[in-house]
Design an enzyme around this catalytic site. Sequence first.
Site, short mmCIF file in Angstrom:
data_model
loop_
_atom_site.label_atom_id
_atom_site.label_comp_id
_atom_site.label_asym_id
_atom_site.label_seq_id
_atom_site.Cartn_x
_atom_site.Cartn_y
_atom_site.Cartn_z
N LYS A 45 0.95 -1.14 -0.02
CA LYS A 45 -0.22 0.02 0.11
C LYS A 45 0.70 1.33 0.03
CE LYS A 45 -4.37 1.33 0.46
NZ LYS A 45 -5.52 0.67 -0.37
N GLY A 98 -21.25 6.64 3.59
CA GLY A 98 -20.16 6.93 2.78
C GLY A 98 -20.75 6.75 1.35
N GLY A 138 -19.31 7.66 -1.69
CA GLY A 138 -18.28 8.30 -2.43
C GLY A 138 -18.08 7.23 -3.77
N VAL A 188 -17.32 4.22 -4.41
CA VAL A 188 -17.90 2.88 -4.34
C VAL A 188 -19.30 2.88 -3.64
CG1 VAL A 188 -17.58 0.49 -3.22
CG2 VAL A 188 -15.67 1.97 -3.90
N TYR A 240 -21.75 5.16 -3.66
CA TYR A 240 -22.90 5.71 -4.42
C TYR A 240 -23.34 4.52 -5.39
CZ TYR A 240 -26.30 8.80 -6.15
OH TYR A 240 -27.62 9.15 -6.69
P1 NAD Z 1 -14.36 7.91 -1.62
O1 NAD Z 1 -13.31 8.92 -1.09
O2 NAD Z 1 -14.51 8.10 -3.16
O3 NAD Z 1 -15.64 8.02 -0.73
C1 NAD Z 1 -15.62 7.85 0.65
C2 NAD Z 1 -16.86 8.69 0.94
O4 NAD Z 1 -17.12 8.66 2.51
C3 NAD Z 1 -17.05 10.16 0.65
O5 NAD Z 1 -18.05 10.71 -0.08
C4 NAD Z 1 -16.98 10.88 2.08
O6 NAD Z 1 -17.27 12.26 2.05
C5 NAD Z 1 -17.55 9.96 2.90
N1 NAD Z 1 -17.24 10.06 4.38
C6 NAD Z 1 -15.98 10.49 5.01
N2 NAD Z 1 -16.20 10.51 6.26
C7 NAD Z 1 -17.41 10.04 6.70
C8 NAD Z 1 -18.18 9.96 7.60
N3 NAD Z 1 -17.77 10.02 8.98
N4 NAD Z 1 -19.59 9.60 7.64
C9 NAD Z 1 -19.95 9.49 6.29
N5 NAD Z 1 -19.37 9.57 5.19
C10 NAD Z 1 -18.06 9.78 5.23
O7 NAD Z 1 -13.71 6.51 -1.44
P2 NAD Z 1 -14.16 5.22 -2.22
O8 NAD Z 1 -13.18 4.95 -3.20
O9 NAD Z 1 -15.64 5.12 -2.25
O10 NAD Z 1 -13.74 4.25 -1.02
C11 NAD Z 1 -14.63 4.08 -0.01
C12 NAD Z 1 -14.05 2.88 0.95
O11 NAD Z 1 -13.90 1.68 0.42
C13 NAD Z 1 -12.51 3.31 1.66
O12 NAD Z 1 -12.51 2.92 2.91
C14 NAD Z 1 -11.67 2.47 0.64
O13 NAD Z 1 -10.26 2.47 1.07
C15 NAD Z 1 -12.30 1.28 0.49
N6 NAD Z 1 -12.18 0.49 -0.88
C16 NAD Z 1 -12.29 1.17 -2.08
C17 NAD Z 1 -12.11 0.45 -3.21
C18 NAD Z 1 -12.22 1.25 -4.61
O14 NAD Z 1 -12.34 0.65 -5.40
N7 NAD Z 1 -12.51 2.42 -4.53
C19 NAD Z 1 -11.83 -1.03 -3.24
C20 NAD Z 1 -11.45 -1.53 -1.96
C21 NAD Z 1 -11.72 -0.83 -0.71
#
Ligand code: NAD
Length: 349
Positions: free
Chosen positions: A80, A180, A182, A184, A186
């Site tokens: 990572k 959340g 974001g 994923v 949405y």
């Molecule tokens: P992202 O940054 O696009 O979305 C995260 C969302 O969480 C944002 O909209 C943010 O405003 C919101 N958020 C932050 N703090 C918050 C709180 N206290 N309460 C509610 N909402 C809050 O990230 P992502 O890419 O959607 O990833 C989300 C999670 O999934 C992360 O932990 C990431 O490590 C994990 N993940 C993502 C992927 C991927 O393909 N993107 C793969 C595996 C794991």
Amino acid sequence: MPVFDSLNFDDHEGVHFFSDDASGLKTIIAVHDTTRGPAAGGTRLWTYDNPQAAIDDALNLSRAMSYKNAMADIPFGGGKGVIMRPSGDFDRKALFESYGKAIESLGGVYCTAEDVGVSTADMEVVRTQTAYVAGLDTGTAASGDPSPVTAEGVFRGLHVAAKNALGQSDLKNVRVAVQGLGHVGYSLCEKLRRAGAKLWVADINEQAVLKAEQELGAVIVSTNEIYAQDVDIFAPCALGGAINSNSIDQLKAKIIGGAANNQLATADMGAALRERGILFCPDYVLNGGGIINVAAELSGRYNPSWVDEKLNGLCQTLNDIFKTAEQENLPTSIVADRMARQRIQTAAL
Ligand code: NAD
């Protein structure tokens, strides 16, 4: 505190520090284990309170990547990259160019893609400096943002969980609280809505929750109240540590399953969930879709059927974890860790 004394240090093969005054780059690339292949895992750009917090995050997340990649059955070990977000304005292109050079200097022991705070455009900049990068929008095997595939894996896995915990093979009328919205979260909400689930959502980003209300008929809940919703599934899709000593007694859901990495704030939360009769979908199993997509790109020839097959494999693995946990009366988190370590050890033979 020296790296070796960190509670998150797990005999990592390498922990690499890079700093570049010109671009403001301060990054830690942790390589946990390469038994199954080169270390693969996303890059996070985040504001950390101090360097130790960034080191701990890199150590913890890279170990989880070793387990995730083993459970996803892809030929990669775990690593990572964590970039400490520079304070104030900074030149994003210069930052990611410098980061790309850092990856290149490791000679392929670590391959990266997007994680929180990082976009496909950032990865295109990284690609100008190194070939050890995926999640790109252009190129022969380009697979783009892995998030929709992560969401698809979570969605399929939640069907397996619903079958086990709710006795229901579809998600129609299943009540889901999503923390959340974001990349994923949405996408997961869209899939859940199409499947007939009912949504409760929380995000610190007001635009995101308003969009979910308007487009998906979701009920908006405050970020503090999301845990206590009277729902069947709680889906943590924000940052880590959602299941902690504060939140656990608020939970009414029968299933915890979402995309966020490291959902259990402390290891004992796995047993605490089991005692409360809550089925926990181990995060690094459920959210393996994105890294599967990245692995397809890194292979040099993106094959959607291979990705689809691996996603179904994740569901099978999840089901095996649930069954073993039931038979042995163990938390699913313990069973998953054991299975992941076994898969890594077997690869070493
Ligand atoms: P992202 O940054 O696009 O979305 C995260 C969302 O969480 C944002 O909209 C943010 O405003 C919101 N958020 C932050 N703090 C918050 C709180 N206290 N309460 C509610 N909402 C809050 O990230 P992502 O890419 O959607 O990833 C989300 C999670 O999934 C992360 O932990 C990431 O490590 C994990 N993940 C993502 C992927 C991927 O393909 N993107 C793969 C595996 C794991």
